[in-house]
Scaffold this active site. Structure first.
Site, PDB file in Angstrom:
ATOM      1  N   ASP A  21       0.800  -1.342   0.004  1.00 20.90           N
ATOM      2  CA  ASP A  21      -0.140   0.100  -0.201  1.00 20.90           C
ATOM      3  C   ASP A  21       0.869   1.131   0.214  1.00 20.90           C
ATOM      4  O   ASP A  21       0.332   2.350  -0.409  1.00 20.90           O
ATOM      5  CB  ASP A  21      -0.869  -0.006   1.042  1.00 20.90           C
ATOM      6  N   CYS A  22       1.993   1.195   0.562  1.00 22.82           N
ATOM      7  CA  CYS A  22       2.827   2.323   0.676  1.00 22.82           C
ATOM      8  C   CYS A  22       3.924   2.607  -0.167  1.00 22.82           C
ATOM      9  O   CYS A  22       4.160   3.578  -0.700  1.00 22.82           O
ATOM     10  CB  CYS A  22       3.619   2.224   1.988  1.00 22.82           C
TER      11      CYS A  22
END
Length: 390
Positions: A168-169
């Site tokens: 996600d990052c």
């Protein structure tokens, strides 16, 4: 304020973290990002256990800064027409909708590029657009496991996740990179294009230097590095990182610890023996490191130019001077949540710097403003509101 992406309009049709994170990076560089949320509930990440004021979770506050926000019910034909007009005005569209949703509502790349040939169409999926997992829903932990990130085990043998949401990052960085490349290409060709990445692709990319070793050694990964590379516990029960990877660094490390016999040991000249020697030497170094407090070791090792840094708790990071003085952590004022400290703009450009110019939008805060820019008059806007489209 002029920024690298001034004049670029981005439509953020994504939810959760990866898509909005992409648009945050673009908005930080002064792109005009319009966040489109479902009417009524908004982005699924607005709520949650870390909510500061009802509709403002801490995650939402950072990922949606610098954006304008509108709400549309795209299930309604009138709502889809608003969205299509908005996309017609845009340079970039970012979404993480599943393929069947884009086909149902006429939001595929093929359809939208016919309407707007200059559109850069950014699509984030869980597992990629091809293969047996192409249409599966997915989340960060699933792709960490599926990609090999969770190969490591804890003391019970249970697979463990990374300390951050790896997929996600990192997807926002990859997608923002892809979008800027597509903008450069469009400046030459005049045409937009489709830009794809996935949570799985990001998790694989984060292991680039590990996966390339698989053919030579398929065993699960262990702590790698030479004998001077490790985490050490000091006498005050504080841990520090020492990364004396090079031979001269390791020698200075050993001399600082008064381990002169290790500093001159000829076995450490053999790069192939480093990992094996680590098993022998680490306990010796660890015993010495436990004899002094962390600040004393940091001072001594710094003085001898040995790469070392403290291991901080996240609560300590917020006030750490190194973070604050480099604008890695900055305060942002929000009308409901108050002052929120968050990640600053992580890329520094000297001539066209990015900035945090506005907090995350309140739900539907800019709907009238944006629709007016699209040519809707007040009567038309009120009609859409009365019909529960916006």
């Amino acid at each position: 304020m002029e920024g690298a992406l001034t004049g670029i309009r981005v439509i953020d049709l994504a939810q959760h973290l990866a898509g909005p994170g992409t648009c945050m990076y673009l908005a930080d560089q002064v792109a005009d990002v319009i966040k489109v949320e479902p009417r009524g509930r908004g982005d699924a990440s607005r709520g949650g256990g870390d909510s500061l004021s009802g509709e403002n979770s801490r995650s939402f506050l950072v990922l949606n800064r610098n954006k304008r926000g509108i709400t549309i019910d795209i299930r309604r034909p009138e709502g889809r027409e608003v969205l299509l007009r908005l996309i017609d005005s845009a340079d970039v569209l970012i979404h993480n909708l599943r393929r069947r949703v884009t086909e149902k509502y006429g939001l595929s790349y093929e359809k939208l590029s016919e309407r707007n040939p200059r559109l850069i169409y950014g699509w984030i999926s869980a597992f990629g657009s091809q293969g047996p997992y192409a249409d599966k829903p997915g989340y960060d932990r699933m792709t960490q496991g599926f990609s090999g990130v969770m190969s490591r085990r804890d003391h019970t043998g249970m697979p463990i996740t990374a300390g951050v949401w790896v997929s996600d990052c990192s997807v926002p960085m990859l997608m923002a990179y892809g979008v800027t490349l597509a903008l450069l290409a469009r400046a030459k060709t005049g045409r937009g294009q489709k830009v794809e990445t996935s949570l799985l692709q990001a998790a694989v990319a984060m292991q680039s230097n590990f996966l390339v070793r698989i053919d030579a050694d398929p065993t699960p990964p262990i702590e790698a590095g030479g004998p001077g590379y490790g985490i050490y516990r000091c006498s005050d029960d504080v841990y520090i990182n020492v990364c004396a990877l090079q031979q001269d660094q390791f020698q200075r490390f050993c001399l600082t610890l008064d381990l002169t016999h290790l500093a001159g040991d000829p076995r450490f000249d053999d790069p192939g023996a480093q990992n094996e020697l680590r098993r022998e030497v680490y306990p010796v170094i660890d015993e010495v490191m436990r004899t002094k407090p962390s600040q004393e070791w940091l001072r001594l090792l710094d003085a001898n130019d040995v790469p070392v840094a403290p291991i901080l708790q996240r609560a300590q990071v917020i006030d750490e001077p190194q973070m604050v003085e480099n604008d890695m952590i900055v305060p942002v004022q929000h009308p409901k949540a108050g002052t929120v400290r968050m990640m600053g703009v992580p890329v520094k450009l000297s001539e066209t710097p990015g900035s945090i110019r506005r907090p995350s939008p309140l739900l539907s805060e800019h709907t009238e403003e944006v629709l007016a820019e699209l040519g809707y008059d007040l009567a038309q806007i009120e009609a859409l509101r009365s019909a529960s489209v916006i």
